[in-house]
Design a protein around this motif. Sequence first.
Motif, mmCIF file in Angstrom:
data_model
loop_
_atom_site.group_PDB
_atom_site.id
_atom_site.type_symbol
_atom_site.label_atom_id
_atom_site.label_comp_id
_atom_site.label_asym_id
_atom_site.label_seq_id
_atom_site.Cartn_x
_atom_site.Cartn_y
_atom_site.Cartn_z
ATOM 1 N N VAL A 36 0.800 -1.334 -0.002
ATOM 2 C CA VAL A 36 -0.004 -0.071 0.102
ATOM 3 C C VAL A 36 0.678 1.158 0.000
ATOM 4 C CG1 VAL A 36 -1.848 -1.097 1.210
ATOM 5 C CG2 VAL A 36 -0.409 0.019 2.667
ATOM 6 N N TYR A 37 2.271 1.266 0.076
ATOM 7 C CA TYR A 37 3.106 2.130 0.134
ATOM 8 C C TYR A 37 2.767 3.437 -0.782
ATOM 9 C CZ TYR A 37 7.343 5.242 0.820
ATOM 10 O OH TYR A 37 7.961 6.050 0.741
ATOM 11 N N ASP A 38 2.571 3.088 -2.163
ATOM 12 C CA ASP A 38 2.510 4.027 -3.188
ATOM 13 C C ASP A 38 1.200 4.752 -3.134
ATOM 14 O OD1 ASP A 38 4.842 3.059 -4.214
ATOM 15 O OD2 ASP A 38 4.277 2.392 -6.012
ATOM 16 N N GLY A 48 8.817 16.435 -2.753
ATOM 17 C CA GLY A 48 10.178 16.159 -2.135
ATOM 18 C C GLY A 48 11.123 15.336 -3.170
ATOM 19 N N ARG A 49 10.425 14.409 -3.658
ATOM 20 C CA ARG A 49 11.074 13.229 -4.412
ATOM 21 C C ARG A 49 11.466 13.788 -5.807
ATOM 22 N NH1 ARG A 49 7.416 9.925 -3.965
ATOM 23 N NH2 ARG A 49 8.007 8.852 -2.032
ATOM 24 N N LYS A 50 10.546 14.655 -6.413
ATOM 25 C CA LYS A 50 10.823 15.267 -7.489
ATOM 26 C C LYS A 50 11.647 16.308 -7.415
ATOM 27 C CE LYS A 50 6.037 15.604 -9.429
ATOM 28 N NZ LYS A 50 4.876 16.278 -9.329
ATOM 29 N N VAL A 67 19.877 5.147 -1.861
ATOM 30 C CA VAL A 67 19.739 4.305 -0.557
ATOM 31 C C VAL A 67 18.137 4.352 -0.161
ATOM 32 C CG1 VAL A 67 21.926 4.631 -0.182
ATOM 33 C CG2 VAL A 67 20.364 5.814 0.873
ATOM 34 N N GLY A 68 17.824 3.006 0.369
ATOM 35 C CA GLY A 68 16.413 2.971 0.594
ATOM 36 C C GLY A 68 15.593 3.321 -0.587
ATOM 37 N N VAL A 69 15.645 2.800 -1.639
ATOM 38 C CA VAL A 69 14.984 2.828 -2.883
ATOM 39 C C VAL A 69 13.519 2.623 -2.762
ATOM 40 C CG1 VAL A 69 15.824 0.860 -3.929
ATOM 41 C CG2 VAL A 69 15.269 2.568 -5.553
ATOM 42 N N VAL A 87 19.499 0.587 -3.271
ATOM 43 C CA VAL A 87 19.676 -0.599 -2.236
ATOM 44 C C VAL A 87 18.584 -0.408 -1.249
ATOM 45 C CG1 VAL A 87 22.023 -0.636 -2.552
ATOM 46 C CG2 VAL A 87 21.141 0.675 -0.666
ATOM 47 N N ASP A 88 17.882 -1.372 -0.903
ATOM 48 C CA ASP A 88 17.112 -1.423 0.300
ATOM 49 C C ASP A 88 17.282 -2.486 1.041
ATOM 50 O OD1 ASP A 88 14.311 0.427 0.598
ATOM 51 O OD2 ASP A 88 14.168 -1.339 1.602
ATOM 52 N N LEU A 89 16.821 -2.542 2.323
ATOM 53 C CA LEU A 89 16.657 -3.963 3.422
ATOM 54 C C LEU A 89 15.467 -4.474 3.091
ATOM 55 C CD1 LEU A 89 17.365 -2.768 7.154
ATOM 56 C CD2 LEU A 89 18.666 -4.235 5.651
ATOM 57 N N MET A 115 20.267 -4.872 0.329
ATOM 58 C CA MET A 115 21.523 -4.581 1.234
ATOM 59 C C MET A 115 21.262 -3.321 2.264
ATOM 60 S SD MET A 115 25.059 -2.721 -0.584
ATOM 61 C CE MET A 115 25.383 -3.936 -1.887
ATOM 62 N N ASP A 116 22.191 -3.523 3.350
ATOM 63 C CA ASP A 116 21.902 -2.533 4.353
ATOM 64 C C ASP A 116 22.956 -1.286 4.075
ATOM 65 O OD1 ASP A 116 21.851 -1.150 6.730
ATOM 66 O OD2 ASP A 116 22.331 -3.049 8.110
ATOM 67 N N ALA A 117 22.212 -0.203 4.035
ATOM 68 C CA ALA A 117 22.694 1.045 3.721
ATOM 69 C C ALA A 117 23.785 1.459 4.766
ATOM 70 C CB ALA A 117 21.769 2.255 3.464
ATOM 71 N N GLU A 118 23.805 0.811 6.005
ATOM 72 C CA GLU A 118 24.598 1.369 6.849
ATOM 73 C C GLU A 118 26.048 0.451 6.656
ATOM 74 O OE1 GLU A 118 23.168 1.309 10.962
ATOM 75 O OE2 GLU A 118 21.356 2.250 10.301
ATOM 76 N N ALA A 132 19.173 9.975 -0.546
ATOM 77 C CA ALA A 132 18.238 9.218 0.242
ATOM 78 C C ALA A 132 17.125 9.913 0.499
ATOM 79 C CB ALA A 132 18.838 8.881 1.801
ATOM 80 N N MET A 133 15.885 9.347 0.038
ATOM 81 C CA MET A 133 14.609 10.026 0.206
ATOM 82 C C MET A 133 13.915 9.227 0.965
ATOM 83 S SD MET A 133 14.095 10.648 -4.072
ATOM 84 C CE MET A 133 15.467 9.761 -4.765
ATOM 85 N N PHE A 134 13.370 10.110 1.955
ATOM 86 C CA PHE A 134 12.328 9.642 3.313
ATOM 87 C C PHE A 134 13.025 8.365 3.937
ATOM 88 C CE2 PHE A 134 10.061 11.486 -0.402
ATOM 89 C CZ PHE A 134 9.784 12.981 0.361
ATOM 90 N N THR A 135 14.296 8.309 3.912
ATOM 91 C CA THR A 135 14.999 7.075 4.197
ATOM 92 C C THR A 135 15.837 7.181 5.547
ATOM 93 O OG1 THR A 135 15.020 6.150 2.010
ATOM 94 C CG2 THR A 135 16.836 5.112 3.838
HETATM 95 C C1 LIG Z 1 9.941 5.536 3.784
HETATM 96 S S1 LIG Z 1 10.495 4.482 2.826
HETATM 97 C C2 LIG Z 1 11.132 5.449 1.423
HETATM 98 C C3 LIG Z 1 11.218 4.747 0.273
HETATM 99 C C4 LIG Z 1 11.626 5.482 -1.160
HETATM 100 N N1 LIG Z 1 12.979 6.152 -0.989
HETATM 101 C C5 LIG Z 1 10.688 6.754 -1.406
HETATM 102 O O1 LIG Z 1 11.116 7.773 -1.648
HETATM 103 O O2 LIG Z 1 9.522 6.373 -1.476
HETATM 104 C C6 LIG Z 1 12.106 3.951 3.554
HETATM 105 C C7 LIG Z 1 12.927 2.822 3.057
HETATM 106 O O3 LIG Z 1 14.040 2.775 3.541
HETATM 107 C C8 LIG Z 1 14.459 1.373 3.788
HETATM 108 N N2 LIG Z 1 15.531 1.106 4.721
HETATM 109 C C9 LIG Z 1 15.405 1.445 6.012
HETATM 110 N N3 LIG Z 1 16.638 1.088 6.763
HETATM 111 C C10 LIG Z 1 17.529 0.690 5.650
HETATM 112 C C11 LIG Z 1 18.958 0.300 5.637
HETATM 113 N N4 LIG Z 1 19.510 0.243 6.751
HETATM 114 N N5 LIG Z 1 19.316 -0.069 4.505
HETATM 115 C C12 LIG Z 1 18.652 -0.092 3.380
HETATM 116 N N6 LIG Z 1 17.170 0.185 3.380
HETATM 117 C C13 LIG Z 1 16.508 0.706 4.297
HETATM 118 C C14 LIG Z 1 12.881 0.778 4.095
HETATM 119 O O4 LIG Z 1 13.010 -0.618 3.704
HETATM 120 C C15 LIG Z 1 12.141 1.413 2.994
HETATM 121 O O5 LIG Z 1 12.017 0.974 1.935
#
Ligand SMILES: C[S@@+](CC[C@H](N)C(=O)[O-])C[C@H]1O[C@@H](n2cnc3c(N)ncnc32)[C@H](O)[C@@H]1O
Length: 232
Positions: A36-38, A48-50, A67-69, A87-89, A115-118, A132-135
């Motif tokens: 349901v995210y979208d 903000g994304r634009k 990161v956090g795509v 990348v995304d978890l 992948m873990d972005a950390e 990193a958008m909203f991540t």
């Molecule tokens: C609020 S969503 C934002 C998604 C996208 N950037 C957007 O603009 O809609 C946050 C995303 O960050 C990812 N995330 C959180 N911690 C992370 C990490 N340590 N490494 C990679 N991805 C991560 C989550 O799985 C999620 O998909």
Amino acid sequence: MSRTLPDLTADPARDHKRAVLDAGAVRDAYRRWAGVYDAVFGGVSSFGRKRAVAAVNRLPGTRVLEVGVGTGLALPRYRRDKRVVGVDLSREMLEKARERVAAEGLTHVEGLVEMDAERMAFADGSFDVAVAMFTASVVPNARALFAEMSRVVRPGGQLLFVNHFAAQDGPRWWVERTMAPLSRVLGWHPDFALSDLLDGEAEVESLEACPPAGLFTLVQVRNARAVQALAA
Ligand SMILES: C[S@@+](CC[C@H](N)C(=O)[O-])C[C@H]1O[C@@H](n2cnc3c(N)ncnc32)[C@H](O)[C@@H]1O
């Protein structure tokens, strides 16, 4: 609209209760959100994304790391000469992104990696830009995210963040503090502050308020620390 830089020397530790968001909690939260995210977040976050992708598109260099795509909402907006890796978890969020790439024929997207972005597997200086958008308010440790983005971006490259940053006072401050213990359920920290992400040494180039109502901020940082590290 530009913003003044808040105090980045403030201790990010809070005097109120904030639930810990570990990698497991992030995966659980975004397993629930993926379908349901979208529909729920796509609209409010689109401005903000634009702006963030437009800023990336204006920057030199073609190698872009997102990161956090997530579900890949930003992917269609990159200029086609950019080579984008995401990348995304969350496996479920990435699955949605892969469906988008296939459905829209997004050939500029070179990879979508769980992948873990950390702790990323990329070599130092692999990218010109990381965004990193909203991540930043979602990852378990935002300062570790910033350090890792700095490492994988070349010296002098750019780091961009678009995020909601907590109010410093007023009714929104109260609401955000009250919601802070719900982080694990929500999948982000409502009380996330810029000082949770950046320390006083970060070379902030711009802060731009984004609609709706300046709720989100686009932050652009020059990757200067890596330059210093290489020179040392
Ligand atoms: C609020 S969503 C934002 C998604 C996208 N950037 C957007 O603009 O809609 C946050 C995303 O960050 C990812 N995330 C959180 N911690 C992370 C990490 N340590 N490494 C990679 N991805 C991560 C989550 O799985 C999620 O998909």
